[in-house]
Design a protein around this motif. Sequence first.
Motif, PDB file in Angstrom:
ATOM      1  N   THR A  25      47.992  37.010  51.733  1.00  0.00           N
ATOM      2  CA  THR A  25      48.346  36.892  50.314  1.00  0.00           C
ATOM      3  C   THR A  25      47.518  35.796  49.662  1.00  0.00           C
ATOM      4  O   THR A  25      47.733  34.605  49.907  1.00  0.00           O
ATOM      5  N   PRO A  26      46.534  36.163  48.817  1.00  0.00           N
ATOM      6  CA  PRO A  26      45.727  35.162  48.123  1.00  0.00           C
ATOM      7  C   PRO A  26      46.508  34.533  46.957  1.00  0.00           C
ATOM      8  O   PRO A  26      47.584  35.007  46.579  1.00  0.00           O
ATOM      9  N   GLU A  27      45.924  33.472  46.385  1.00  0.00           N
ATOM     10  CA  GLU A  27      46.537  32.828  45.230  1.00  0.00           C
ATOM     11  C   GLU A  27      45.687  33.106  43.987  1.00  0.00           C
ATOM     12  O   GLU A  27      44.479  33.323  44.083  1.00  0.00           O
ATOM     13  N   PRO A  28      46.300  33.102  42.796  1.00  0.00           N
ATOM     14  CA  PRO A  28      45.537  33.334  41.566  1.00  0.00           C
ATOM     15  C   PRO A  28      44.471  32.248  41.354  1.00  0.00           C
ATOM     16  O   PRO A  28      44.670  31.085  41.707  1.00  0.00           O
ATOM     17  N   ALA A  29      43.341  32.651  40.792  1.00  0.00           N
ATOM     18  CA  ALA A  29      42.249  31.722  40.489  1.00  0.00           C
ATOM     19  C   ALA A  29      41.389  32.335  39.395  1.00  0.00           C
ATOM     20  O   ALA A  29      41.509  33.527  39.070  1.00  0.00           O
ATOM     21  N   ARG A  30      40.477  31.468  38.828  1.00  0.00           N
ATOM     22  CA  ARG A  30      39.597  31.933  37.759  1.00  0.00           C
ATOM     23  C   ARG A  30      38.190  31.411  38.026  1.00  0.00           C
ATOM     24  O   ARG A  30      38.008  30.310  38.553  1.00  0.00           O
ATOM     25  N   LEU A  31      37.188  32.208  37.630  1.00  0.00           N
ATOM     26  CA  LEU A  31      35.792  31.805  37.764  1.00  0.00           C
ATOM     27  C   LEU A  31      35.217  31.584  36.366  1.00  0.00           C
ATOM     28  O   LEU A  31      34.927  32.542  35.646  1.00  0.00           O
ATOM     29  N   PRO A  32      35.054  30.297  35.946  1.00  0.00           N
ATOM     30  CA  PRO A  32      34.546  30.024  34.591  1.00  0.00           C
ATOM     31  C   PRO A  32      33.111  30.529  34.421  1.00  0.00           C
ATOM     32  O   PRO A  32      32.320  30.557  35.362  1.00  0.00           O
ATOM     33  N   GLY A  33      32.805  30.910  33.187  1.00  0.00           N
ATOM     34  CA  GLY A  33      31.442  31.318  32.853  1.00  0.00           C
ATOM     35  C   GLY A  33      31.148  32.779  33.127  1.00  0.00           C
ATOM     36  O   GLY A  33      29.986  33.200  33.028  1.00  0.00           O
ATOM     37  N   TYR A  34      32.174  33.546  33.441  1.00  0.00           N
ATOM     38  CA  TYR A  34      31.981  34.975  33.727  1.00  0.00           C
ATOM     39  C   TYR A  34      33.130  35.788  33.133  1.00  0.00           C
ATOM     40  O   TYR A  34      34.221  35.266  32.880  1.00  0.00           O
ATOM     41  N   ARG A  35      32.870  37.070  32.943  1.00  0.00           N
ATOM     42  CA  ARG A  35      33.933  38.044  32.654  1.00  0.00           C
ATOM     43  C   ARG A  35      33.783  39.203  33.629  1.00  0.00           C
ATOM     44  O   ARG A  35      32.705  39.395  34.220  1.00  0.00           O
ATOM     45  N   VAL A  36      34.852  39.959  33.804  1.00  0.00           N
ATOM     46  CA  VAL A  36      34.825  41.124  34.678  1.00  0.00           C
ATOM     47  C   VAL A  36      34.739  42.364  33.792  1.00  0.00           C
ATOM     48  O   VAL A  36      35.584  42.583  32.922  1.00  0.00           O
ATOM     49  N   ALA A  37      33.689  43.176  34.010  1.00  0.00           N
ATOM     50  CA  ALA A  37      33.463  44.367  33.199  1.00  0.00           C
ATOM     51  C   ALA A  37      33.337  45.592  34.094  1.00  0.00           C
ATOM     52  O   ALA A  37      32.970  45.487  35.270  1.00  0.00           O
ATOM     53  N   TRP A  38      33.648  46.739  33.537  1.00  0.00           N
ATOM     54  CA  TRP A  38      33.352  47.982  34.233  1.00  0.00           C
ATOM     55  C   TRP A  38      31.848  48.115  34.384  1.00  0.00           C
ATOM     56  O   TRP A  38      31.090  47.820  33.449  1.00  0.00           O
ATOM     57  N   ALA A  39      31.378  48.528  35.538  1.00  0.00           N
ATOM     58  CA  ALA A  39      29.987  48.953  35.667  1.00  0.00           C
ATOM     59  C   ALA A  39      29.911  50.320  34.997  1.00  0.00           C
ATOM     60  O   ALA A  39      30.610  51.251  35.389  1.00  0.00           O
ATOM     61  N   GLU A  40      29.102  50.425  33.975  1.00  0.00           N
ATOM     62  CA  GLU A  40      29.078  51.622  33.133  1.00  0.00           C
ATOM     63  C   GLU A  40      28.823  52.884  33.956  1.00  0.00           C
ATOM     64  O   GLU A  40      27.850  52.953  34.717  1.00  0.00           O
ATOM     65  N   GLY A  41      29.710  53.852  33.784  1.00  0.00           N
ATOM     66  CA  GLY A  41      29.562  55.115  34.496  1.00  0.00           C
ATOM     67  C   GLY A  41      29.992  55.076  35.947  1.00  0.00           C
ATOM     68  O   GLY A  41      29.822  56.060  36.671  1.00  0.00           O
ATOM     69  N   GLU A  42      30.546  53.942  36.406  1.00  0.00           N
ATOM     70  CA  GLU A  42      30.940  53.791  37.805  1.00  0.00           C
ATOM     71  C   GLU A  42      32.451  53.599  37.918  1.00  0.00           C
ATOM     72  O   GLU A  42      33.152  53.479  36.905  1.00  0.00           O
ATOM     73  N   SER A  43      32.924  53.508  39.150  1.00  0.00           N
ATOM     74  CA  SER A  43      34.367  53.376  39.392  1.00  0.00           C
ATOM     75  C   SER A  43      34.739  51.974  39.849  1.00  0.00           C
ATOM     76  O   SER A  43      35.800  51.791  40.433  1.00  0.00           O
ATOM     77  N   PHE A  44      33.872  50.995  39.596  1.00  0.00           N
ATOM     78  CA  PHE A  44      34.118  49.637  40.076  1.00  0.00           C
ATOM     79  C   PHE A  44      33.677  48.636  38.999  1.00  0.00           C
ATOM     80  O   PHE A  44      32.936  48.982  38.076  1.00  0.00           O
ATOM     81  N   PRO A  45      34.095  47.359  39.152  1.00  0.00           N
ATOM     82  CA  PRO A  45      33.731  46.342  38.171  1.00  0.00           C
ATOM     83  C   PRO A  45      32.526  45.526  38.612  1.00  0.00           C
ATOM     84  O   PRO A  45      32.059  45.627  39.755  1.00  0.00           O
ATOM     85  N   MET A  46      32.036  44.704  37.682  1.00  0.00           N
ATOM     86  CA  MET A  46      30.940  43.787  37.981  1.00  0.00           C
ATOM     87  C   MET A  46      31.184  42.483  37.236  1.00  0.00           C
ATOM     88  O   MET A  46      31.900  42.445  36.228  1.00  0.00           O
ATOM     89  N   LEU A  47      30.611  41.398  37.764  1.00  0.00           N
ATOM     90  CA  LEU A  47      30.677  40.104  37.075  1.00  0.00           C
ATOM     91  C   LEU A  47      29.558  40.015  36.061  1.00  0.00           C
ATOM     92  O   LEU A  47      28.408  40.357  36.361  1.00  0.00           O
ATOM     93  N   VAL A  48      29.886  39.547  34.873  1.00  0.00           N
ATOM     94  CA  VAL A  48      28.905  39.390  33.810  1.00  0.00           C
ATOM     95  C   VAL A  48      28.961  37.945  33.324  1.00  0.00           C
ATOM     96  O   VAL A  48      30.043  37.432  33.000  1.00  0.00           O
ATOM     97  N   ALA A  49      27.821  37.261  33.296  1.00  0.00           N
ATOM     98  CA  ALA A  49      27.780  35.890  32.812  1.00  0.00           C
ATOM     99  C   ALA A  49      28.227  35.838  31.355  1.00  0.00           C
ATOM    100  O   ALA A  49      27.736  36.597  30.517  1.00  0.00           O
TER     101      ALA A  49
END
Length: 371
Positions: A25-49
């Motif tokens: 069981t992990p704990e909640p956390a955040r990565l500053p300077g990024y957002r999580v976006a859908w990879a266009e046309g795919e079924s998974f996300p990607m990190l975007v600065a």
Amino acid sequence: MTPLFFFGTLRHQPLLDIVLGRALTPEPARLPGYRVAWAEGESFPMLVADAGRAAEGVLAHGLTEDDMDRLNFYEGAFSYDLVDVTVEGATGPVPARVFMPKEAPWHPGADWHLQDWVDQWGQLTLIAAGEVMRAFGRETPQQVAARFPIIRARAQSYVLAAARHRPVTLSSPLTREDVEMTSLARPYEKFFTVEEYQTRFRRFDGTWTDTGARAIFNVGDAVTVLPYDPERDMVLLVEQLRIGAYAQGDPQPWLLEPVAGIVDAGESYEDTAYRETREEAHVEPTALHKVAGYYPSPGGIAQYLVSYIGITELADDRRKVGGLESEGENIRNLLVPYEQLVTMLEAGELVNAPLVLSVQWLMLNRDRLRA
């Protein structure tokens, strides 16, 4: 060991449990300077600065060497590497590592949200991940990646089957609940899989059978399309070597067939029908007429087929040989007048089951289609 930050699908606890082979069981956390976006046309996300955002995720502490081997195997199949980052944990900044793609050929789309992904892709991904992780210790990540599309296609077939409901008039009320499985082995699991079950089931009189062995060949759902031009009253057939006929000793293992193909993950049966007709027959259907959805040989093959008649224009000046060289395909196509098609059926020249079924449907509905 440095904790890992998960921003995407591994935030889904059931998926993480499958990949690790244990509960963590992990704990909640955040990565500053990024957002999580859908990879266009795919079924998974990607990190975007994104300097003004912080990517939501979870931080996994207490990972063992075996955990890391399993994670590297799973993510390695998708060409991801570990990168050092600093995340905001419950008590402040924490050094961590995150899986990042070696190359990022995708374009970022809309913001990605875990629940949206779970609703759309969660069940399929859990089934696919189970097959991926069964290859851990037997195959390389690259070998798994090479057959990942068929793994996901097979997973989708399970999801579609679970949602399938037939009318019950003469059928018995027996369901999956009336079958007990005591063991399942997979002695072969690659492009196709062989599964060996130990099961017992409820008889029609309510008593139970003894436990016995049953084996099946698992393929994945597929479609067939018989292209038909009502103006010219002609169909298009494809012909290729079929190893099943060869393996049985048939002296003529090249078979005439309709267009056919496996349903890819995320595709509908109709999507596949249009795509495969373009790829194999090099024509574009203007309409599809469903012939039937059915199990071609359910005593030993786990596969559901949907067959269509595809209305299209069939020209003489077309590519007559095709197929994907990467898959060892060599497929020719032939235009056949309707009357000749019926003669071939009656003479026994057509031995492919979906083709026989589709031709018989066409014989019943030809006048309506031509009108």
